[in-house]
Design a protein around this motif. Structure first.
Motif, PDB file in Angstrom:
ATOM      1  N   LEU A 178      18.214  19.892   8.921  1.00 16.56           N
ATOM      2  CA  LEU A 178      17.083  20.576   8.293  1.00 16.56           C
ATOM      3  C   LEU A 178      16.244  21.298   9.335  1.00 16.56           C
ATOM      4  O   LEU A 178      16.125  20.848  10.482  1.00 16.56           O
ATOM      5  CB  LEU A 178      16.168  19.577   7.553  1.00 16.56           C
ATOM      6  CG  LEU A 178      16.782  18.778   6.409  1.00 16.56           C
ATOM      7  CD1 LEU A 178      15.734  17.813   5.857  1.00 16.56           C
ATOM      8  CD2 LEU A 178      17.276  19.706   5.311  1.00 16.56           C
ATOM      9  N   ARG A 185      32.362  20.627   3.156  1.00 17.63           N
ATOM     10  CA  ARG A 185      33.751  20.382   3.589  1.00 17.63           C
ATOM     11  C   ARG A 185      34.058  18.900   3.791  1.00 17.63           C
ATOM     12  O   ARG A 185      35.220  18.499   3.783  1.00 17.63           O
ATOM     13  CB  ARG A 185      34.039  21.173   4.864  1.00 17.63           C
ATOM     14  CG  ARG A 185      33.275  20.656   6.063  1.00 17.63           C
ATOM     15  CD  ARG A 185      33.307  21.616   7.199  1.00 17.63           C
ATOM     16  NE  ARG A 185      34.651  21.759   7.779  1.00 17.63           N
ATOM     17  CZ  ARG A 185      34.886  22.451   8.878  1.00 17.63           C
ATOM     18  NH1 ARG A 185      33.889  23.072   9.481  1.00 17.63           N
ATOM     19  NH2 ARG A 185      36.097  22.534   9.380  1.00 17.63           N
ATOM     20  N   TYR A 186      33.002  18.088   4.005  1.00 17.95           N
ATOM     21  CA  TYR A 186      33.235  16.653   4.170  1.00 17.95           C
ATOM     22  C   TYR A 186      33.188  15.901   2.842  1.00 17.95           C
ATOM     23  O   TYR A 186      33.318  14.680   2.799  1.00 17.95           O
ATOM     24  CB  TYR A 186      32.203  16.048   5.125  1.00 17.95           C
ATOM     25  CG  TYR A 186      32.606  16.214   6.566  1.00 17.95           C
ATOM     26  CD1 TYR A 186      33.599  15.399   7.122  1.00 17.95           C
ATOM     27  CD2 TYR A 186      32.012  17.166   7.368  1.00 17.95           C
ATOM     28  CE1 TYR A 186      33.988  15.559   8.429  1.00 17.95           C
ATOM     29  CE2 TYR A 186      32.394  17.327   8.685  1.00 17.95           C
ATOM     30  CZ  TYR A 186      33.391  16.521   9.214  1.00 17.95           C
ATOM     31  OH  TYR A 186      33.782  16.667  10.520  1.00 17.95           O
ATOM     32  N   TYR A 229      30.557  15.835   0.750  1.00 14.75           N
ATOM     33  CA  TYR A 229      29.210  15.391   0.382  1.00 14.75           C
ATOM     34  C   TYR A 229      28.544  16.460  -0.485  1.00 14.75           C
ATOM     35  O   TYR A 229      28.816  17.653  -0.333  1.00 14.75           O
ATOM     36  CB  TYR A 229      28.343  15.183   1.621  1.00 14.75           C
ATOM     37  CG  TYR A 229      28.818  14.088   2.551  1.00 14.75           C
ATOM     38  CD1 TYR A 229      28.987  12.782   2.083  1.00 14.75           C
ATOM     39  CD2 TYR A 229      29.059  14.354   3.902  1.00 14.75           C
ATOM     40  CE1 TYR A 229      29.413  11.774   2.944  1.00 14.75           C
ATOM     41  CE2 TYR A 229      29.472  13.363   4.755  1.00 14.75           C
ATOM     42  CZ  TYR A 229      29.654  12.065   4.277  1.00 14.75           C
ATOM     43  OH  TYR A 229      30.058  11.084   5.125  1.00 14.75           O
ATOM     44  N   CYS A 265      22.674  12.125   1.755  1.00 13.75           N
ATOM     45  CA  CYS A 265      22.139  10.776   1.525  1.00 13.75           C
ATOM     46  C   CYS A 265      20.980  10.807   0.536  1.00 13.75           C
ATOM     47  O   CYS A 265      20.688   9.812  -0.120  1.00 13.75           O
ATOM     48  CB  CYS A 265      21.714  10.124   2.836  1.00 13.75           C
ATOM     49  SG  CYS A 265      20.221  10.818   3.591  1.00 13.75           S
ATOM     50  N   GLU A 297      26.671  22.138   6.231  1.00 13.97           N
ATOM     51  CA  GLU A 297      27.798  21.389   6.785  1.00 13.97           C
ATOM     52  C   GLU A 297      27.351  20.153   7.574  1.00 13.97           C
ATOM     53  O   GLU A 297      28.150  19.272   7.850  1.00 13.97           O
ATOM     54  CB  GLU A 297      28.658  22.305   7.659  1.00 13.97           C
ATOM     55  CG  GLU A 297      29.365  23.410   6.878  1.00 13.97           C
ATOM     56  CD  GLU A 297      30.162  22.893   5.667  1.00 13.97           C
ATOM     57  OE1 GLU A 297      30.652  21.749   5.722  1.00 13.97           O
ATOM     58  OE2 GLU A 297      30.267  23.637   4.675  1.00 13.97           O
ATOM     59  N   GLU A 298      26.086  20.088   7.959  1.00 18.81           N
ATOM     60  CA  GLU A 298      25.629  18.892   8.678  1.00 18.81           C
ATOM     61  C   GLU A 298      25.005  17.871   7.751  1.00 18.81           C
ATOM     62  O   GLU A 298      24.872  16.701   8.096  1.00 18.81           O
ATOM     63  CB  GLU A 298      24.631  19.282   9.786  1.00 18.81           C
ATOM     64  CG  GLU A 298      25.324  20.048  10.897  1.00 18.81           C
ATOM     65  CD  GLU A 298      24.456  20.268  12.118  1.00 18.81           C
ATOM     66  OE1 GLU A 298      23.457  19.549  12.288  1.00 18.81           O
ATOM     67  OE2 GLU A 298      24.796  21.177  12.891  1.00 18.81           O
ATOM     68  N   CYS A 299      24.611  18.288   6.567  1.00 18.28           N
ATOM     69  CA  CYS A 299      23.990  17.363   5.618  1.00 18.28           C
ATOM     70  C   CYS A 299      25.049  16.425   5.054  1.00 18.28           C
ATOM     71  O   CYS A 299      26.152  16.847   4.709  1.00 18.28           O
ATOM     72  CB  CYS A 299      23.333  18.157   4.485  1.00 18.28           C
ATOM     73  SG  CYS A 299      22.676  17.087   3.185  1.00 18.28           S
ATOM     74  N   LYS A 300      24.703  15.124   4.979  1.00 23.03           N
ATOM     75  CA  LYS A 300      25.640  14.134   4.436  1.00 23.03           C
ATOM     76  C   LYS A 300      25.248  13.682   3.039  1.00 23.03           C
ATOM     77  O   LYS A 300      25.786  12.702   2.523  1.00 23.03           O
ATOM     78  CB  LYS A 300      25.719  12.934   5.379  1.00 23.03           C
ATOM     79  CG  LYS A 300      26.401  13.260   6.702  1.00 23.03           C
ATOM     80  CD  LYS A 300      26.222  12.132   7.701  1.00 23.03           C
ATOM     81  CE  LYS A 300      26.950  12.462   9.000  1.00 23.03           C
ATOM     82  NZ  LYS A 300      26.469  11.622  10.099  1.00 23.03           N
ATOM     83  N   CYS A 310      15.032  12.536   7.474  1.00 23.40           N
ATOM     84  CA  CYS A 310      16.447  12.932   7.558  1.00 23.40           C
ATOM     85  C   CYS A 310      17.112  12.299   8.780  1.00 23.40           C
ATOM     86  O   CYS A 310      16.624  12.434   9.894  1.00 23.40           O
ATOM     87  CB  CYS A 310      16.563  14.455   7.652  1.00 23.40           C
ATOM     88  SG  CYS A 310      18.283  15.000   7.851  1.00 23.40           S
ATOM     89  N   PRO A 311      18.233  11.622   8.604  1.00 25.29           N
ATOM     90  CA  PRO A 311      18.907  10.997   9.748  1.00 25.29           C
ATOM     91  C   PRO A 311      19.709  11.963  10.612  1.00 25.29           C
ATOM     92  O   PRO A 311      20.130  11.583  11.694  1.00 25.29           O
ATOM     93  CB  PRO A 311      19.858   9.986   9.094  1.00 25.29           C
ATOM     94  CG  PRO A 311      19.443   9.887   7.664  1.00 25.29           C
ATOM     95  CD  PRO A 311      18.836  11.207   7.323  1.00 25.29           C
ATOM     96  N   GLU A 312      19.936  13.155  10.164  1.00 25.80           N
ATOM     97  CA  GLU A 312      20.729  14.093  10.962  1.00 25.80           C
ATOM     98  C   GLU A 312      19.806  14.966  11.816  1.00 25.80           C
ATOM     99  O   GLU A 312      18.891  15.609  11.285  1.00 25.80           O
ATOM    100  CB  GLU A 312      21.575  14.987  10.059  1.00 25.80           C
ATOM    101  CG  GLU A 312      22.894  14.377   9.658  1.00 25.80           C
ATOM    102  CD  GLU A 312      23.751  13.980  10.851  1.00 25.80           C
ATOM    103  OE1 GLU A 312      23.953  14.806  11.757  1.00 25.80           O
ATOM    104  OE2 GLU A 312      24.220  12.824  10.882  1.00 25.80           O
ATOM    105  N   PRO A 313      20.056  15.012  13.109  1.00 20.33           N
ATOM    106  CA  PRO A 313      19.157  15.779  13.981  1.00 20.33           C
ATOM    107  C   PRO A 313      19.018  17.237  13.585  1.00 20.33           C
ATOM    108  O   PRO A 313      17.944  17.820  13.695  1.00 20.33           O
ATOM    109  CB  PRO A 313      19.818  15.650  15.359  1.00 20.33           C
ATOM    110  CG  PRO A 313      20.586  14.381  15.293  1.00 20.33           C
ATOM    111  CD  PRO A 313      21.071  14.265  13.881  1.00 20.33           C
ATOM    112  N   GLY A 314      20.129  17.844  13.102  1.00 22.78           N
ATOM    113  CA  GLY A 314      20.081  19.283  12.918  1.00 22.78           C
ATOM    114  C   GLY A 314      20.332  19.757  11.496  1.00 22.78           C
ATOM    115  O   GLY A 314      20.634  20.926  11.291  1.00 22.78           O
TER     116      GLY A 314
END
Lengths: 76, 474
Positions: free
Chosen positions: A69, A40-41, A43, A20, A15-18, A63-67
């Motif tokens: 991975l 759910r978004y 992606y 990219c 759910e946090e992965c976008k 990875c640009p998302e802190p959490g």
């Protein structure tokens, strides 16, 4: 994920992965790919093929998302 | 799983959940593939490695990273557009033990905030600046930034940036590195894992310098903006490596960390109680509770003349005297850029009640030090008011039957005392004969406060006395 499938392991917070895809580029053993399903978004999140991870952590580095991975490695 | 250990995971410097969002509270607001998330992670990692989370204060900018304070579990301040280095300087000086980071984009740092960053760097402030350069205004939808590459089509350069019209891409790292202030300036990029690892080392060094007290460090981070560049994340990374990096060359532009000596911690500021003494204001101890004015006073005074006649100073003495007498006062000067011979006037209010507005548009008293000022303001005086004019007589067309007019050649009278520049104070002496509520002692103390030399104080005391006489003789 079954231990023993590789020296390393990637845990993905779907759910946090976008989606990219930067980690799929960076992955040296090429064991990451974008999922066919959507989160759910809307992606296509990344998924681990299940074996072959070396635990190098380059996916986490790019990875640009802190959490999104978490990378684990087989204890020596 | 027992034999696997975690080697990379979300830094504890980030909040576990971001309260701004109602759902998916573990996810940032950045676009897929955006460099800000990566830069945030590098910063969080460095803060964690150095063990400084509990004393870090992050100053976030205006731009896409405006919400950095929702992510970093540190002290946070969000600054006005471009002002982050100025805010960070103040925070660092006020709290020398804190680690202060200014995090800014290229619109914020290199356009509206170019003055702030230049001077913070030139002062060598002991702060760390992360300058995320994606060569475009991202948050506002893709306008040209100072760093936009030549030929790049943006919403404000629809035919591509043209040097003749729009200037050249601004090289911030190079520009700041010619200054003597900075200790460390490096440009890095987020174009692939190797570059990102190098960027992480630079961010860490820039923070470490501050921990050691060495001075100003800046890391310029070339960063992808896939959304506005209209590229996918992969192509945007490539553009960072090949496009941006060819104009903004990564590398170390300034490194004085070896020879830099730790800056001394600033001395603590003076105690509040010591400030009047530093400012040369002597508080009358016995009268520290200001004397209560006896009668009801409401003086609304306009003083006007040309620059050099002491218009503003006359107003200041009046206001100081009123303050000394325990009244509420305001003094509002209004003048042109000239130090001499321009027009000059001021508004003074002295009241036994709080002053609601410092503006005096309907004066009860007009002190006109020259004819143009008399002409300009005579009609504004309220009926029954007092007008004092610096001249032998009021010109016929300026007379008003409903006001009290007093014309005296105050400058000439002062000249007879040996100092024509004291004409304003002669006028003050005359005025004091006509108004109530300001004790002589207060005026004398006010003069002593405003007038800086003994010679002038003596002249002015004589001038006041003479002013009282010339008024009386009338």
């Amino acid at each position: 994920m079954k231990p023993g499938a590789g020296r390393g392991l990637v845990e993905i917070n779907v759910e946090e992965c976008k989606g990219c895809g930067l980690c799929t580029d960076a992955c040296i053993p090429k064991v990451l790919r974008l999922s066919a399903s959507l989160n759910r978004y809307g992606y296509h999140p990344v998924e681990y093929e299940g074996r072959g991870c070396s635990g190098c952590g380059l996916c986490f580095v790019v990875c640009p998302e802190p959490g999104a991975l978490r990378v684990l490695k087989l204890a020596a | 799983m027992a034999n696997y250990t975690t080697v990379h995971e979300k830094s504890p410097v980030f909040y576990p959940e971001y309260e701004r969002k109602s759902e998916a509270r573990g996810q940032t607001h950045y676009c897929p593939g955006c460099g800000h998330g990566i830069a945030h992670k590098l910063l969080a990692q460095a803060i964690d490695d150095l063990g400084i989370q509990d004393r870090t204060i992050l100053v976030s900018p205006v731009g896409c990273s405006v919400f950095a304070y929702y992510y970093f579990d540190t002290g946070n301040i969000q600054a006005a557009h471009g002002r982050a280095p100025a805010v960070a300087s103040a925070v660092k000086r006020a709290r020398p033990g804190s680690i202060v980071i200014s995090y800014q984009g290229d619109g914020d740092l290199a356009a509206i905030g170019s003055a702030e960053i230049l001077h913070a760097a030139n002062r060598g402030e002991n702060i760390t600046v992360l300058f995320v350069n994606n060569a475009i205004y991202g948050m506002t939808g893709g306008q040209m930034a100072p760093t936009t590459l030549l030929g790049h089509k943006s919403t404000t350069t629809p035919f591509g940036r043209n040097a003749v019209n729009d200037g050249y891409p601004l090289r911030v790292a190079e520009t700041l590195s010619v200054l003597d202030g900075p200790v460390y300036i490096e440009r890095v990029a987020l174009g692939n894992a190797k570059q990102i690892l190098q960027a992480g080392r630079a961010v860490r060094r820039a923070l470490e310098n501050q921990v050691k007290g060495l001075g100003f460090s800046l890391v310029e981070i070339l960063s992808p903006c896939p959304t506005i560049w209209k590229l996918d994340a992969h192509q945007a990374q490539q553009h960072v490596r090949e496009g941006l990096s060819s104009v903004f060359k990564p590398g170390v532009y300034c490194d004085r960390t070896k020879e830099a000596v730790p800056r001394p911690e600033p001395k603590p500021g003076p105690a509040l109680t010591g400030i009047p003494r530093i400012l040369g204001i002597e508080l009358n101890e016995g009268a520290s509770a200001a004397p209560v004015a006896a009668a009801s006073v409401d003086l609304r005074i306009r003083i006007a003349g040309f620059g050099g006649q002491g218009v503003l100073m006359l107003g200041q003495v009046l206001a100081e005297a009123g303050m000394d007498a325990g009244l509420d006062v305001s003094w509002l000067p209004s003048y042109g850029p000239e130090m001499r011979s321009g027009t000059s006037n001021c508004h003074v209010r002295i009241s036994s009640r709080p002053v609601d507005s410092p503006l005096v548009t309907r004066p009860a008293v007009l002190l006109a030090l020259n004819e143009p000022s008399l002409r300009k303001f005579i009609s504004s005086v309220e009926p029954g008011g007092l007008v004092m004019y610096n001249g032998r007589e009021v010109p016929g067309d300026c007379r008003r039957p409903d006001v009290d007019l007093l014309a005296r050649p105050f400058t000439e009278i002062a000249d007879e005392l040996g100092e024509p520049r004291a004409g304003n104070i002669v006028m003050l002496g005359a005025l004091l004969r006509r108004i109530e509520g300001i004790p002589d002692a207060s005026v004398d103390r006010a003069l002593a406060r405003v007038v800086k030399t003994q010679r002038w104080l003596e002249i002015d005391r004589k001038a006041i006395a003479r002013g009282r006489e010339v008024c009386h003789v009338s």
